[in-house]
Write a protein that holds these residues in place. Structure first.
Motif, short mmCIF file in Angstrom:
data_model
loop_
_atom_site.label_atom_id
_atom_site.label_comp_id
_atom_site.label_asym_id
_atom_site.label_seq_id
_atom_site.Cartn_x
_atom_site.Cartn_y
_atom_site.Cartn_z
N ASP A 121 0.81 -1.22 0.00
CA ASP A 121 0.00 0.00 0.00
C ASP A 121 0.84 1.27 0.00
OD1 ASP A 121 -2.41 -1.40 0.03
OD2 ASP A 121 -2.47 -1.49 2.22
N ALA A 122 1.80 1.33 0.90
CA ALA A 122 2.61 2.56 1.04
C ALA A 122 3.43 2.82 -0.22
CB ALA A 122 3.53 2.45 2.26
N LEU A 123 4.03 1.77 -0.77
CA LEU A 123 4.82 1.94 -1.99
C LEU A 123 3.93 2.34 -3.17
CD1 LEU A 123 7.40 -1.00 -1.76
CD2 LEU A 123 7.84 1.45 -1.44
N ALA A 124 2.72 1.77 -3.23
CA ALA A 124 1.79 2.13 -4.31
C ALA A 124 1.41 3.60 -4.20
CB ALA A 124 0.55 1.24 -4.25
N GLU A 177 14.31 -3.98 -4.75
CA GLU A 177 15.13 -5.17 -5.01
C GLU A 177 16.60 -4.88 -4.73
OE1 GLU A 177 14.22 -6.30 -9.02
OE2 GLU A 177 12.39 -7.37 -8.42
N ARG A 178 17.06 -3.71 -5.17
CA ARG A 178 18.47 -3.33 -4.92
C ARG A 178 18.73 -3.20 -3.43
NH1 ARG A 178 17.90 0.08 -9.44
NH2 ARG A 178 17.44 1.82 -8.08
N ARG A 179 17.78 -2.58 -2.72
CA ARG A 179 17.93 -2.40 -1.28
C ARG A 179 18.03 -3.76 -0.59
NH1 ARG A 179 15.00 -2.63 3.05
NH2 ARG A 179 13.06 -3.03 1.95
N ARG A 180 17.18 -4.67 -0.98
CA ARG A 180 17.20 -6.01 -0.37
C ARG A 180 18.45 -6.77 -0.77
NH1 ARG A 180 10.99 -6.72 -1.77
NH2 ARG A 180 10.14 -5.63 0.04
N ALA A 181 18.89 -6.60 -2.00
CA ALA A 181 20.07 -7.31 -2.48
C ALA A 181 21.33 -6.82 -1.79
CB ALA A 181 20.21 -7.15 -3.99
N ASP A 182 21.35 -5.55 -1.39
CA ASP A 182 22.52 -5.01 -0.70
C ASP A 182 22.78 -5.72 0.61
OD1 ASP A 182 22.95 -3.21 -2.72
OD2 ASP A 182 22.05 -1.51 -1.65
N THR A 183 21.74 -6.28 1.21
CA THR A 183 21.93 -6.95 2.49
C THR A 183 22.31 -8.42 2.32
OG1 THR A 183 19.59 -7.54 2.64
CG2 THR A 183 20.27 -5.42 3.62
N LEU A 184 22.18 -8.93 1.10
CA LEU A 184 22.52 -10.33 0.83
C LEU A 184 23.91 -10.43 0.21
CD1 LEU A 184 19.14 -11.45 -0.75
CD2 LEU A 184 19.91 -11.83 1.59
N GLU A 185 24.47 -11.60 0.25
CA GLU A 185 25.76 -11.82 -0.42
C GLU A 185 25.55 -11.74 -1.92
OE1 GLU A 185 27.52 -14.95 2.85
OE2 GLU A 185 27.49 -15.48 0.74
N GLN A 186 26.62 -11.42 -2.63
CA GLN A 186 26.54 -11.35 -4.09
C GLN A 186 26.22 -12.72 -4.66
OE1 GLN A 186 26.54 -9.07 -6.25
NE2 GLN A 186 27.24 -7.27 -5.14
N VAL A 232 19.96 -10.64 -16.63
CA VAL A 232 20.08 -9.75 -17.79
C VAL A 232 19.33 -10.35 -18.98
CG1 VAL A 232 21.71 -8.81 -19.47
CG2 VAL A 232 22.23 -8.70 -17.04
N ASP A 233 19.47 -11.66 -19.17
CA ASP A 233 18.75 -12.33 -20.25
C ASP A 233 17.24 -12.20 -20.07
OD1 ASP A 233 21.13 -13.11 -21.38
OD2 ASP A 233 21.05 -15.17 -20.61
N GLU A 234 16.79 -12.40 -18.84
CA GLU A 234 15.36 -12.29 -18.56
C GLU A 234 14.86 -10.87 -18.79
OE1 GLU A 234 12.39 -12.76 -14.77
OE2 GLU A 234 14.05 -14.18 -14.94
N GLU A 235 15.65 -9.88 -18.37
CA GLU A 235 15.25 -8.49 -18.57
C GLU A 235 15.18 -8.15 -20.06
OE1 GLU A 235 17.07 -4.15 -17.51
OE2 GLU A 235 17.17 -5.69 -15.95
N VAL A 292 9.98 -0.94 -7.56
CA VAL A 292 10.28 -2.38 -7.44
C VAL A 292 11.78 -2.59 -7.55
CG1 VAL A 292 10.10 -4.62 -8.60
CG2 VAL A 292 8.05 -3.24 -8.23
N ARG A 293 12.38 -1.98 -8.54
CA ARG A 293 13.83 -2.12 -8.74
C ARG A 293 14.61 -1.56 -7.55
NH1 ARG A 293 13.47 -0.26 -14.91
NH2 ARG A 293 12.96 -2.29 -15.81
N ARG A 294 14.17 -0.42 -7.05
CA ARG A 294 14.83 0.20 -5.90
C ARG A 294 14.75 -0.72 -4.68
NH1 ARG A 294 12.28 5.70 -4.55
NH2 ARG A 294 12.48 5.83 -6.80
#
Length: 194
Positions: free
Chosen positions: A47-50, A95-104, A114-117, A91-93
């Motif tokens: 809701d908040a992001l929407a 995802e990046r925020r969540r990915a920053d907390t995970l290992e590469q 990249v192929d999927e995109e 959504v991308r922002r």
């Protein structure tokens, strides 16, 4: 609420917004705030992001209204495209925020993303080209249903057309899209919500 500009077309309201008429922006929001929120919520599922996506989109509309070219498309489509872009950006922002907390992830996973995109971009272009080949009425009904989140009954009310006419436009438009895109299951993906 005073809706003194309710009689104006969407395109006229965008032109007024380009001249910093706040009441024109308010009228556009009255018309498209709900479908814009519905679209953003379907993409973001939060809701908040929407709400943020809709706010950012209408702010972008306010800032860039002078760049709108009516000959290139309908104002309603342009507005909902702004919302769609903002929602995808969020959504991308996220995802990046969540990915920053995970290992590469391993490189091959990045290559797959990249192929999927690239594949999704190609599919989006194919659909846009196919939509451009539909009649204006078919395209409008399909875009408002998909991007705006309107049911067929709501479309009939909004467009001032009988429900049967809207259903026919949707059916023939989706059949034509299926033919253009070579997807025999496309027609079945639209469920009637009368």
């Amino acid at each position: 609420m005073n809706r003194e500009l309710a009689h104006l077309s969407d395109e006229a309201l965008v032109a007024l917004a380009a001249r910093s008429e706040q009441s024109a922006l308010a009228e556009l929001y009255d018309r498209y705030g709900r479908p814009a929120y519905g679209l953003a919520l379907r993409i973001l599922r939060d809701d908040a992001l929407a709400e943020d996506a809709v706010q950012e989109a209408f702010l972008a509309l306010w800032r860039t209204a002078s760049r709108f070219v009516p000959e290139r498309g309908k104002a309603s489509t342009w507005i909902l495209t702004l919302v769609h872009r903002r929602a995808v950006d969020l959504v991308r922002r996220e995802e990046r925020r969540r990915a920053d907390t995970l290992e590469q992830a391993p490189e091959r996973d990045a290559g797959r993303a990249v192929d999927e995109e690239a594949w999704l971009r190609l599919q989006r272009e194919r659909v846009q080209e196919a939509l451009a080949m539909l009649s204006d009425q078919q395209r409008e009904a399909i875009e408002l249903a998909y991007y705006g989140g309107f049911t067929q009954s709501e479309l009939a009310d909004r467009l001032g057309q009988p429900l049967g006419t809207i259903k026919s436009r949707m059916f023939t438009g989706l059949a034509r899209l299926r033919e253009l895109l070579g997807d025999p299951g496309l027609e079945a993906s639209w469920t009637s919500t009368s």
